[in-house]
Design an enzyme around this catalytic site. Structure first.
Site, short mmCIF file in Angstrom:
data_model
loop_
_atom_site.label_atom_id
_atom_site.label_comp_id
_atom_site.label_asym_id
_atom_site.label_seq_id
_atom_site.Cartn_x
_atom_site.Cartn_y
_atom_site.Cartn_z
N PHE A 170 0.85 -1.18 0.00
CA PHE A 170 0.00 0.00 0.00
C PHE A 170 0.90 1.24 0.00
O PHE A 170 1.87 1.31 0.76
CB PHE A 170 -0.89 -0.03 1.25
CG PHE A 170 -1.96 1.01 1.26
CD1 PHE A 170 -3.12 0.85 0.50
CD2 PHE A 170 -1.83 2.14 2.03
CE1 PHE A 170 -4.12 1.81 0.52
CE2 PHE A 170 -2.83 3.11 2.05
CZ PHE A 170 -3.97 2.95 1.30
N ASP B 167 2.59 -5.98 7.81
CA ASP B 167 1.40 -5.15 7.85
C ASP B 167 0.20 -6.07 7.67
O ASP B 167 0.08 -6.76 6.65
CB ASP B 167 1.48 -4.08 6.75
CG ASP B 167 0.33 -3.08 6.85
OD1 ASP B 167 -0.77 -3.49 7.28
OD2 ASP B 167 0.54 -1.91 6.50
N TYR C 224 -10.31 -0.53 11.34
CA TYR C 224 -11.56 -0.09 10.71
C TYR C 224 -11.93 -0.94 9.51
O TYR C 224 -12.99 -0.77 8.94
CB TYR C 224 -11.48 1.40 10.30
CG TYR C 224 -10.24 1.75 9.51
CD1 TYR C 224 -10.16 1.47 8.16
CD2 TYR C 224 -9.15 2.35 10.13
CE1 TYR C 224 -9.02 1.77 7.44
CE2 TYR C 224 -8.01 2.64 9.42
CZ TYR C 224 -7.95 2.35 8.07
OH TYR C 224 -6.80 2.64 7.36
N LYS C 225 -11.04 -1.85 9.10
CA LYS C 225 -11.35 -2.73 7.98
C LYS C 225 -12.11 -3.95 8.52
O LYS C 225 -13.24 -3.81 8.97
CB LYS C 225 -10.06 -3.10 7.23
CG LYS C 225 -9.48 -1.87 6.51
CD LYS C 225 -8.14 -2.10 5.85
CE LYS C 225 -7.68 -0.83 5.15
NZ LYS C 225 -6.24 -0.80 4.86
N ARG D 293 -12.77 -4.55 -6.77
CA ARG D 293 -12.40 -5.29 -5.55
C ARG D 293 -13.64 -5.60 -4.72
O ARG D 293 -14.47 -4.72 -4.48
CB ARG D 293 -11.42 -4.40 -4.77
CG ARG D 293 -10.78 -5.05 -3.60
CD ARG D 293 -9.69 -4.14 -3.05
NE ARG D 293 -10.27 -3.01 -2.31
CZ ARG D 293 -9.63 -2.40 -1.31
NH1 ARG D 293 -8.42 -2.77 -0.95
NH2 ARG D 293 -10.20 -1.40 -0.68
C1 PLP Z 1 -5.62 0.59 4.71
C2 PLP Z 1 -4.14 0.55 4.73
C3 PLP Z 1 -3.38 1.61 5.27
C4 PLP Z 1 -4.04 2.87 5.74
O1 PLP Z 1 -3.28 3.52 6.69
P1 PLP Z 1 -3.95 4.60 7.67
O2 PLP Z 1 -2.81 5.26 8.31
O3 PLP Z 1 -4.82 3.84 8.63
O4 PLP Z 1 -4.78 5.53 6.84
C5 PLP Z 1 -2.01 1.47 5.33
N1 PLP Z 1 -1.40 0.34 4.88
C6 PLP Z 1 -2.10 -0.67 4.33
C7 PLP Z 1 -1.39 -1.89 3.85
C8 PLP Z 1 -3.48 -0.59 4.22
O5 PLP Z 1 -4.17 -1.58 3.66
#
Ligand code: PLP
Length: 397
Positions: free
Chosen positions: A113, A184, A209-210, A356
């Site tokens: 990400f 992660d 939150y996911k 997705r």
């Molecule tokens: C959703 C996601 C994030 C989002 O990071 P936030 O700091 O919570 O906005 C970061 N890394 C990955 C791999 C994600 O899927």
């Protein structure tokens, strides 16, 4: 055994919606509003500042972390809550680099990400002199780990394709080369059983939150393996991670254990919403969840491939390589997804061409999968996506 027909009733889902985006923002647990209201009225309202002691607010980052620990195979007291995932990535990276000096290479993959990569780039720029982020293709991670790598920063499940890395194998390879690992778990925690301790992971982080349904802006978590906890130096050395915050010492001294990864005042209202969701998670058998999830993703893949020949599967067919989402590619992916959403099947789009769909057995069953396949088939067979209003990109896709 978890009764997944019963868990669906524990979430508030608007009538007529098939929600396949719990991998991006989990739905509202029915008890969350009352739980937050109680924290607001009976704790904040009545106790005022005494809530920090009386309502246990001060201990929440670790007590809630212990409830997340079961879901990710972590040892007790090794998970701290707070901040956002991007911040927790930064903290883990900074600590790992310091522990593994003089090595200066962070290894990640192009499926990671962007925020994880951006945080690594920012940290390298701040550290200067020779610190470098090396990005390889996801399939090359294992072989690219050599004796120059200080730390691997890998998101276990690719947010676009749903491809799942082999955590145990990559961790073992990293350790054989003297590298540390950061996992992660953004698309793993609550998606399938994670075995951090068993894999020997060094650090991990993730958001809530996911799949964990804490609501928009819910706090992230960070895991530090017990063997590293008293060696890992927090780069973000805030007062709540101090050994004795209320001594108000002018010199930083980290708290023992993973608690040192706390930074500032924890988000008590968001933690209350998360606790309502964890009441549900406490009863979930993670192996049963995985079986149900693979059943749903198999069903969706088979249905869409039979009905929509112009969509190309981006998600691995092999169960061991798959998270809990299914993605298809199409050059008109954005418009297709808008047309599908307009028909009450909610997924999302990830540039450049990914449609997705997330599958969460807690509130998605076989009948929702059938409905989603039928809607997508109708949109594709009748070119229902080919309208100007579906082609204008919104801010959040
Ligand atoms: C959703 C996601 C994030 C989002 O990071 P936030 O700091 O919570 O906005 C970061 N890394 C990955 C791999 C994600 O899927």
């Amino acid at each position: 055994m978890t009764d997944f027909a019963a868990t669906k009733d524990l979430f508030h889902l608007p009538e007529g919606i098939v929600y396949l985006d719990g991998n991006s923002l989990g739905p509202l647990p029915k008890t969350a509003a009352a739980r937050v209201a109680k924290t607001v009225e009976a704790e904040w309202g009545q106790m005022l500042i005494a809530g920090w002691n009386k309502a246990g607010w001060m201990d929440k980052p670790m007590s809630v972390g212990n409830r997340i620990a079961r879901l990710i195979g972590a040892e007790a007291n090794s998970v701290a809550m707070g901040d956002t995932l991007s911040i927790k990535v930064y903290q883990a990276l900074a600590s790992a680099l310091e522990m593994n000096a003089p090595r200066k290479v962070i290894l990640s993959d192009s499926g990671n990400f962007p925020s994880d990569l951006y945080m690594a780039q920012g940290l390298c720029r701040t550290l200067g002199a020779g610190y470098d982020l090396k990005i390889v293709a996801p399939e090359q991670v294992h072989d690219a780990i050599d004796e120059t790598v200080a730390v691997t920063l890998i998101t276990e499940v690719d947010y676009r394709t749903g491809r799942k890395h082999d955590m145990a194998a990559i961790t073992a390879k990293a350790h054989s080369m003297g590298a540390l690992t950061i996992w992660d778990l953004a698309h793993s925690a609550g998606a399938f059983p994670v075995e951090l301790a068993k894999a020997g992971a060094d650090f991990a982080c993730g958001c809530t939150y996911k799949y964990l349904n804490s609501g928009p802006g819910g706090p992230a978590f960070i895991y530090v393996a017990p063997r590293h906890q008293d060696r890992a130096q927090p780069a973000l050395s805030g007062w709540q991670g101090h050994d004795a915050p209320f001594d108000f010492d002018i010199t930083y001294r980290p708290a023992p254990g993973a608690e040192r990864m706390r930074v500032g005042t924890p988000p008590i209202l968001q933690l209350a919403a998360l606790e309502a969701s964890l009441d549900i998670w406490d009863s979930v058998d993670m192996n049963a969840l995985r079986r149900a999830s693979l059943g749903l993703t198999d069903q969706f893949i088979a249905g869409v491939e039979a009905a929509c020949p112009t969509l190309t599967l981006a998600t691995p067919r092999d169960h061991k390589d798959r998270g809990s989402q299914v993605s298809f590619r199409h050059p008109e992916g954005y418009a297709i997804m808008q047309a599908v959403i307009a028909r009450s099947v909610i997924g999302d789009f990830r540039a450049p061409d990914i449609l997705r769909f997330g599958f969460t057995p807690l509130f998605v069953g076989a009948s929702e999968v059938d409905a989603a396949v039928a809607t997508l088939a109708d949109v594709m067979a009748n070119d229902l996506w080919d309208r100007p209003e579906y082609k204008t990109r919104k801010k959040v896709t």
